[in-house]
Design a protein around this motif. Structure first.
Motif, PDB file in Angstrom:
ATOM      1  N   LYS A 103       0.945  -0.833   0.103  1.00 60.62           N
ATOM      2  CA  LYS A 103       0.073  -0.163   0.141  1.00 60.62           C
ATOM      3  C   LYS A 103       0.927   1.073  -0.023  1.00 60.62           C
ATOM      4  O   LYS A 103       0.195   2.261  -0.614  1.00 60.62           O
ATOM      5  CB  LYS A 103      -0.719  -0.114   1.835  1.00 60.62           C
ATOM      6  N   VAL A 104       2.453   1.369   0.064  1.00 59.77           N
ATOM      7  CA  VAL A 104       2.748   2.504   0.510  1.00 59.77           C
ATOM      8  C   VAL A 104       4.023   2.498  -0.747  1.00 59.77           C
ATOM      9  O   VAL A 104       4.537   3.019  -0.091  1.00 59.77           O
ATOM     10  CB  VAL A 104       3.659   2.775   2.012  1.00 59.77           C
ATOM     11  N   GLY A 105       3.971   1.329  -1.741  1.00 57.70           N
ATOM     12  CA  GLY A 105       5.264   1.198  -2.706  1.00 57.70           C
ATOM     13  C   GLY A 105       6.710   0.789  -2.468  1.00 57.70           C
ATOM     14  O   GLY A 105       7.108   1.609  -2.889  1.00 57.70           O
ATOM     15  N   LEU A 106       6.505   0.126  -1.271  1.00 56.56           N
ATOM     16  CA  LEU A 106       7.545  -0.210  -0.344  1.00 56.56           C
ATOM     17  C   LEU A 106       8.046  -1.738  -0.600  1.00 56.56           C
ATOM     18  O   LEU A 106       9.005  -2.673   0.313  1.00 56.56           O
ATOM     19  CB  LEU A 106       7.901  -0.087   1.149  1.00 56.56           C
ATOM     20  N   GLU A 107       6.486  -2.881  -0.947  1.00 56.69           N
ATOM     21  CA  GLU A 107       7.040  -3.583  -0.855  1.00 56.69           C
ATOM     22  C   GLU A 107       7.836  -4.691  -2.093  1.00 56.69           C
ATOM     23  O   GLU A 107       7.629  -4.573  -3.628  1.00 56.69           O
ATOM     24  CB  GLU A 107       5.566  -4.937  -1.093  1.00 56.69           C
ATOM     25  N   PRO A 108       8.980  -5.340  -1.915  1.00 53.69           N
ATOM     26  CA  PRO A 108       8.957  -6.351  -0.461  1.00 53.69           C
ATOM     27  C   PRO A 108      11.308  -5.672  -0.398  1.00 53.69           C
ATOM     28  O   PRO A 108      10.663  -6.024   1.129  1.00 53.69           O
ATOM     29  CB  PRO A 108       9.955  -7.802  -1.123  1.00 53.69           C
ATOM     30  N   VAL A 109      11.250  -4.954  -0.779  1.00 51.92           N
ATOM     31  CA  VAL A 109      12.508  -4.512  -0.383  1.00 51.92           C
ATOM     32  C   VAL A 109      12.546  -3.657   0.554  1.00 51.92           C
ATOM     33  O   VAL A 109      13.243  -3.608   1.665  1.00 51.92           O
ATOM     34  CB  VAL A 109      13.077  -3.811  -1.362  1.00 51.92           C
ATOM     35  N   GLY A 110      11.457  -2.753   0.724  1.00 52.79           N
ATOM     36  CA  GLY A 110      11.270  -1.688   2.743  1.00 52.79           C
ATOM     37  C   GLY A 110      10.926  -2.526   3.295  1.00 52.79           C
ATOM     38  O   GLY A 110      11.280  -2.673   4.551  1.00 52.79           O
ATOM     39  N   ARG A 111       9.915  -3.582   2.506  1.00 51.95           N
ATOM     40  CA  ARG A 111       9.420  -4.596   3.984  1.00 51.95           C
ATOM     41  C   ARG A 111      10.906  -5.101   4.613  1.00 51.95           C
ATOM     42  O   ARG A 111      10.976  -5.795   5.662  1.00 51.95           O
ATOM     43  CB  ARG A 111       8.970  -5.967   3.570  1.00 51.95           C
ATOM     44  N   ILE A 112      11.610  -5.902   3.794  1.00 54.50           N
ATOM     45  CA  ILE A 112      12.839  -6.272   4.183  1.00 54.50           C
ATOM     46  C   ILE A 112      13.802  -5.303   4.855  1.00 54.50           C
ATOM     47  O   ILE A 112      14.048  -6.354   5.630  1.00 54.50           O
ATOM     48  CB  ILE A 112      13.348  -7.368   3.174  1.00 54.50           C
ATOM     49  N   GLY A 113      14.217  -4.634   4.454  1.00 57.37           N
ATOM     50  CA  GLY A 113      15.135  -3.550   4.825  1.00 57.37           C
ATOM     51  C   GLY A 113      14.541  -3.089   6.210  1.00 57.37           C
ATOM     52  O   GLY A 113      15.409  -2.940   6.889  1.00 57.37           O
ATOM     53  N   ILE A 114      13.371  -2.735   6.523  1.00 54.36           N
ATOM     54  CA  ILE A 114      12.832  -2.336   7.742  1.00 54.36           C
ATOM     55  C   ILE A 114      12.999  -3.153   8.780  1.00 54.36           C
ATOM     56  O   ILE A 114      13.343  -2.591   9.810  1.00 54.36           O
ATOM     57  CB  ILE A 114      11.883  -1.691   7.784  1.00 54.36           C
ATOM     58  N   GLY A 115      13.342  -4.039   8.229  1.00 52.31           N
ATOM     59  CA  GLY A 115      13.018  -5.278   9.163  1.00 52.31           C
ATOM     60  C   GLY A 115      14.400  -5.491   9.852  1.00 52.31           C
ATOM     61  O   GLY A 115      14.188  -5.940  10.828  1.00 52.31           O
ATOM     62  N   VAL A 116      14.996  -5.703   8.806  1.00 57.16           N
ATOM     63  CA  VAL A 116      16.067  -5.288   9.221  1.00 57.16           C
ATOM     64  C   VAL A 116      17.253  -4.141  10.125  1.00 57.16           C
ATOM     65  O   VAL A 116      17.716  -4.760  11.091  1.00 57.16           O
ATOM     66  CB  VAL A 116      17.382  -5.347   7.924  1.00 57.16           C
ATOM     67  N   LEU A 117      16.617  -3.227  10.170  1.00 58.59           N
ATOM     68  CA  LEU A 117      16.566  -2.111  10.419  1.00 58.59           C
ATOM     69  C   LEU A 117      16.813  -1.912  12.035  1.00 58.59           C
ATOM     70  O   LEU A 117      16.686  -2.267  13.280  1.00 58.59           O
ATOM     71  CB  LEU A 117      16.351  -0.524  10.341  1.00 58.59           C
ATOM     72  N   GLU A 118      15.234  -2.877  11.849  1.00 54.29           N
ATOM     73  CA  GLU A 118      14.391  -3.570  13.364  1.00 54.29           C
ATOM     74  C   GLU A 118      15.161  -3.995  14.050  1.00 54.29           C
ATOM     75  O   GLU A 118      15.386  -4.383  15.372  1.00 54.29           O
ATOM     76  CB  GLU A 118      13.054  -3.813  13.299  1.00 54.29           C
ATOM     77  N   LEU A 119      15.530  -4.918  13.288  1.00 56.76           N
ATOM     78  CA  LEU A 119      16.464  -6.022  14.468  1.00 56.76           C
ATOM     79  C   LEU A 119      17.832  -5.859  14.882  1.00 56.76           C
ATOM     80  O   LEU A 119      18.081  -5.261  15.742  1.00 56.76           O
ATOM     81  CB  LEU A 119      16.882  -7.240  13.374  1.00 56.76           C
ATOM     82  N   ILE A 120      18.286  -4.159  13.866  1.00 55.16           N
ATOM     83  CA  ILE A 120      19.491  -4.049  14.681  1.00 55.16           C
ATOM     84  C   ILE A 120      19.311  -3.159  15.848  1.00 55.16           C
ATOM     85  O   ILE A 120      20.369  -2.465  16.559  1.00 55.16           O
ATOM     86  CB  ILE A 120      20.371  -3.331  13.319  1.00 55.16           C
ATOM     87  N   ALA A 121      18.221  -2.355  15.304  1.00 55.77           N
ATOM     88  CA  ALA A 121      17.551  -1.348  16.614  1.00 55.77           C
ATOM     89  C   ALA A 121      17.472  -2.555  17.751  1.00 55.77           C
ATOM     90  O   ALA A 121      18.305  -1.592  19.013  1.00 55.77           O
ATOM     91  CB  ALA A 121      16.401  -0.265  16.070  1.00 55.77           C
ATOM     92  N   GLY A 122      16.552  -3.465  17.976  1.00 56.54           N
ATOM     93  CA  GLY A 122      16.757  -4.000  19.141  1.00 56.54           C
ATOM     94  C   GLY A 122      17.808  -4.289  19.186  1.00 56.54           C
ATOM     95  O   GLY A 122      17.939  -4.572  20.407  1.00 56.54           O
ATOM     96  N   ILE A 123      18.410  -5.516  18.836  1.00 58.17           N
ATOM     97  CA  ILE A 123      20.138  -5.308  19.472  1.00 58.17           C
ATOM     98  C   ILE A 123      20.361  -4.166  20.040  1.00 58.17           C
ATOM     99  O   ILE A 123      21.230  -4.424  21.115  1.00 58.17           O
ATOM    100  CB  ILE A 123      21.298  -6.204  18.071  1.00 58.17           C
ATOM    101  N   LEU A 124      20.803  -2.677  19.631  1.00 54.67           N
ATOM    102  CA  LEU A 124      21.319  -2.247  19.832  1.00 54.67           C
ATOM    103  C   LEU A 124      21.425  -1.644  21.133  1.00 54.67           C
ATOM    104  O   LEU A 124      21.391  -1.049  22.040  1.00 54.67           O
ATOM    105  CB  LEU A 124      21.310  -0.620  18.107  1.00 54.67           C
ATOM    106  N   LEU A 125      19.971  -1.629  21.446  1.00 55.03           N
ATOM    107  CA  LEU A 125      19.536  -1.371  22.811  1.00 55.03           C
ATOM    108  C   LEU A 125      19.350  -2.328  23.516  1.00 55.03           C
ATOM    109  O   LEU A 125      19.266  -1.874  25.183  1.00 55.03           O
ATOM    110  CB  LEU A 125      17.458  -1.177  22.531  1.00 55.03           C
TER     111      LEU A 125
END
Length: 128
Positions: free
Chosen positions: A37-59
């Motif tokens: 719906k926001v025009g980011l499938e699939p690269v945005g979904r995977i990329g944001i998922g990777v960034l969220e994983l990194i953020a979770g670890i950094l926290l």
């Protein structure tokens, strides 16, 4: 704020970020719908998922809490903007759970970053 409370909040935000990864990385229909719906499938979904994983670890790493909180605020701030501009508050009948969770994560990440502001390289010493 007490260290134990901050640790609990850090762990809570990390859990929220990391538990959503199964939806992003497994191409769950709701996740695919949102990112399409926001025009980011699939690269945005995977990329944001990777960034969220990194953020979770950094926290969870004491020396990088400030980076994890800042990254989380950026990611979730984007999610909130997408809700307000393109997606709407409610998605697929979720009663706004995703939106309200994003707002909660953003606010708590802001509190965490504020409490760890002295750890930020270069500018952190100005908060002394």
């Amino acid at each position: 704020m007490k260290k134990h409370v901050l640790l609990g909040l850090r762990v809570l935000i990390a859990i929220i970020l990391i538990q959503t990864l199964r939806f992003k990385f497994s191409a769950h229909p709701d996740s695919v719908y949102i990112f399409s719906k926001v025009g980011l499938e699939p690269v945005g979904r995977i990329g944001i998922g990777v960034l969220e994983l990194i953020a979770g670890i950094l926290l969870l790493i004491p020396k990088t809490v400030w980076a994890g909180a800042g990254l989380t605020m950026g990611i979730i701030g984007g999610a909130i903007m997408m809700h307000l501009t393109q997606l709407g508050i409610e998605i697929n009948g979720d009663s706004g759970v995703l939106f309200y969770t994003a707002v909660f994560v953003f606010v708590v990440s802001s509190l965490i970053l504020w409490n760890y502001k002295k750890d930020i390289p270069v500018i952190g010493n100005k908060f002394s």
